[in-house]
Design a protein around this motif. Structure first.
Motif, PDB file in Angstrom:
ATOM      1  N   ILE A 105      -6.785  -5.336  -1.840  1.00 25.89           N
ATOM      2  CA  ILE A 105      -6.678  -5.174  -0.425  1.00 25.89           C
ATOM      3  C   ILE A 105      -5.347  -4.696   0.070  1.00 25.89           C
ATOM      4  O   ILE A 105      -4.253  -5.131  -0.971  1.00 25.89           O
ATOM      5  N   HIS A 106      -5.116  -3.780   0.795  1.00 23.87           N
ATOM      6  CA  HIS A 106      -3.725  -3.507   1.198  1.00 23.87           C
ATOM      7  C   HIS A 106      -3.595  -3.156   2.710  1.00 23.87           C
ATOM      8  O   HIS A 106      -4.552  -2.921   3.438  1.00 23.87           O
ATOM      9  N   GLY A 107      -2.285  -2.603   2.974  1.00 20.90           N
ATOM     10  CA  GLY A 107      -2.091  -2.270   4.368  1.00 20.90           C
ATOM     11  C   GLY A 107      -1.560  -0.858   4.387  1.00 20.90           C
ATOM     12  O   GLY A 107      -1.970  -0.110   3.721  1.00 20.90           O
ATOM     13  N   HIS A 108      -0.565  -0.773   5.258  1.00 17.47           N
ATOM     14  CA  HIS A 108       0.246   0.649   5.279  1.00 17.47           C
ATOM     15  C   HIS A 108      -0.292   1.881   5.887  1.00 17.47           C
ATOM     16  O   HIS A 108       0.279   2.344   6.981  1.00 17.47           O
ATOM     17  N   THR A 109      -1.356   2.003   5.649  1.00 17.44           N
ATOM     18  CA  THR A 109      -2.030   3.329   6.222  1.00 17.44           C
ATOM     19  C   THR A 109      -2.532   3.351   7.582  1.00 17.44           C
ATOM     20  O   THR A 109      -2.676   4.305   8.183  1.00 17.44           O
ATOM     21  N   HIS A 110      -2.462   2.005   8.210  1.00 25.57           N
ATOM     22  CA  HIS A 110      -3.026   1.647   9.389  1.00 25.57           C
ATOM     23  C   HIS A 110      -4.526   2.443   9.741  1.00 25.57           C
ATOM     24  O   HIS A 110      -4.856   2.699  10.670  1.00 25.57           O
ATOM     25  N   ARG A 111      -5.474   2.239   8.525  1.00 28.93           N
ATOM     26  CA  ARG A 111      -6.670   2.769   8.687  1.00 28.93           C
ATOM     27  C   ARG A 111      -7.769   1.821   7.974  1.00 28.93           C
ATOM     28  O   ARG A 111      -8.184   1.983   6.965  1.00 28.93           O
ATOM     29  N   PRO A 112      -7.913   0.763   9.071  1.00 24.89           N
ATOM     30  CA  PRO A 112      -8.903  -0.335   8.423  1.00 24.89           C
ATOM     31  C   PRO A 112     -10.205   0.175   8.336  1.00 24.89           C
ATOM     32  O   PRO A 112     -10.984   0.902   8.955  1.00 24.89           O
ATOM     33  N   HIS A 113     -10.650  -0.156   7.028  1.00 27.36           N
ATOM     34  CA  HIS A 113     -11.877  -0.047   6.542  1.00 27.36           C
ATOM     35  C   HIS A 113     -12.175  -0.777   5.257  1.00 27.36           C
ATOM     36  O   HIS A 113     -11.487  -1.122   4.464  1.00 27.36           O
ATOM     37  N   MET A 123      -0.102  10.961   4.280  1.00 26.12           N
ATOM     38  CA  MET A 123      -0.008   9.877   4.709  1.00 26.12           C
ATOM     39  C   MET A 123      -0.965   8.648   4.041  1.00 26.12           C
ATOM     40  O   MET A 123      -0.836   7.691   4.353  1.00 26.12           O
ATOM     41  N   ASP A 124      -2.000   9.210   3.622  1.00 27.09           N
ATOM     42  CA  ASP A 124      -3.190   8.510   3.087  1.00 27.09           C
ATOM     43  C   ASP A 124      -2.755   7.993   1.533  1.00 27.09           C
ATOM     44  O   ASP A 124      -2.043   8.650   1.069  1.00 27.09           O
ATOM     45  N   VAL A 125      -3.787   7.246   0.986  1.00 25.60           N
ATOM     46  CA  VAL A 125      -3.611   6.888  -0.348  1.00 25.60           C
ATOM     47  C   VAL A 125      -4.143   8.038  -1.149  1.00 25.60           C
ATOM     48  O   VAL A 125      -4.761   8.744  -0.787  1.00 25.60           O
ATOM     49  N   GLY A 180       0.851  -1.375  -0.011  1.00 29.79           N
ATOM     50  CA  GLY A 180      -0.052  -0.108   0.107  1.00 29.79           C
ATOM     51  C   GLY A 180       0.721   1.274  -0.094  1.00 29.79           C
ATOM     52  O   GLY A 180       0.225   2.466  -0.217  1.00 29.79           O
ATOM     53  N   ASP A 181       2.107   1.154   0.100  1.00 29.76           N
ATOM     54  CA  ASP A 181       2.947   2.466   0.198  1.00 29.76           C
ATOM     55  C   ASP A 181       3.031   3.033  -1.187  1.00 29.76           C
ATOM     56  O   ASP A 181       3.107   4.173  -1.154  1.00 29.76           O
TER      57      ASP A 181
END
Length: 244
Positions: free
Chosen positions: A193-201, A173-175, A116-117
């Motif tokens: 599906i991705h991670g990195h931002t620490h904003r589960p949704h 810092m978000d997508v 996701g970065d």
């Protein structure tokens, strides 16, 4: 029910035994019953090379081996903290290393998975840093250094990253939505599906009459975060830490 599990951003470290305990329980009690596990980066707070055989790293590798030896496939995509995980780690754990962008068939739904970065294009400073540290020659040079030097360099870089992030807005810092859409269109899929931002949704939207979905995995700082997917759909869930 057949299901597949996704996790990211655990940032495992000897300084956070609560996260490690939760991860090991998850591997021992849940992953062994899954069709597969996908780890979408930042498994570790830092990874300075496969030759770092600290007791802590051996402990984590043993948790993966226990799962893969039972026939459960585990797939890994590098994150911004552990992009130096290599083939030695894969051989010692039975984990399969994937490309930074992968399309998988998730119970009949083509899905693009990534850390996701690379979606956070407004974070210009980070993207420039990423391009630099992903140069193969620089990685080879870094891995030739003594472990003690690498540990000091990694610690200094983490401290600098933490200080820099405190100065950045949450938007930066978000997508970048346009980059999300571009990656989906390039892959020819409607699910990500991705991670990195620490904003589960679970984000859902329509464009030109087509429905899209983007699932963001959570971090493990305050509790475990797991995405459980089956033929019926996907569900973001949490796992509690056990207090010592």
């Amino acid at each position: 029910m057949p299901h597949t599990l996704f996790i990211a951003d655990l940032h495992l470290s000897p300084t956070r035994p609560d996260i490690t305990d939760c991860f090991e329980r998850f591997m021992q009690q849940e992953v062994i019953h899954a069709d597969a596990l996908y780890v979408l980066g930042d498994l570790f707070e830092a990874w300075i090379g496969d030759d770092d055989n600290s007791p802590f790293h051996q402990q984590i590798k043993a948790a993966f081996s226990a799962v893969t030896e039972r026939g459960v496939p585990v797939y890994f995509i590098h994150g911004n903290r552990d992009f130096l995980i290599g083939q030695r780690f894969a051989r010692e754990t039975g984990v399969t290393l994937l490309n930074e962008l992968e399309c998988i068939d998730l119970y009949g739904t083509p899905t693009l998975i990534l850390h996701g970065d690379t979606l956070c294009l407004e974070d210009v400073d980070y993207q420039a840093f990423r391009r630099k540290v992903h140069q193969p020659w620089l990685q080879r040079l870094f891995l030739c250094l003594p472990l003690t030097w690498r540990r000091k360099i990694a610690a200094k870089m983490r401290a600098g990253s933490a200080n820099a992030n405190q100065q950045k807005s949450s938007t930066i810092m978000d997508v970048t939505p346009q980059e999300v859409q571009r990656q989906l269109d390039n892959a020819g899929v409607t699910n990500m599906i991705h991670g990195h931002t620490h904003r589960p949704h679970i984000h859902q939207w329509h464009q030109h009459g087509t429905a899209y979905q983007r699932i963001v995995l959570g971090d493990w700082y305050d509790h475990g975060s797991v995405l459980v997917c089956s033929a019926q759909g996907c569900d973001l869930q949490t796992r509690n830490f056990t207090h010592r």
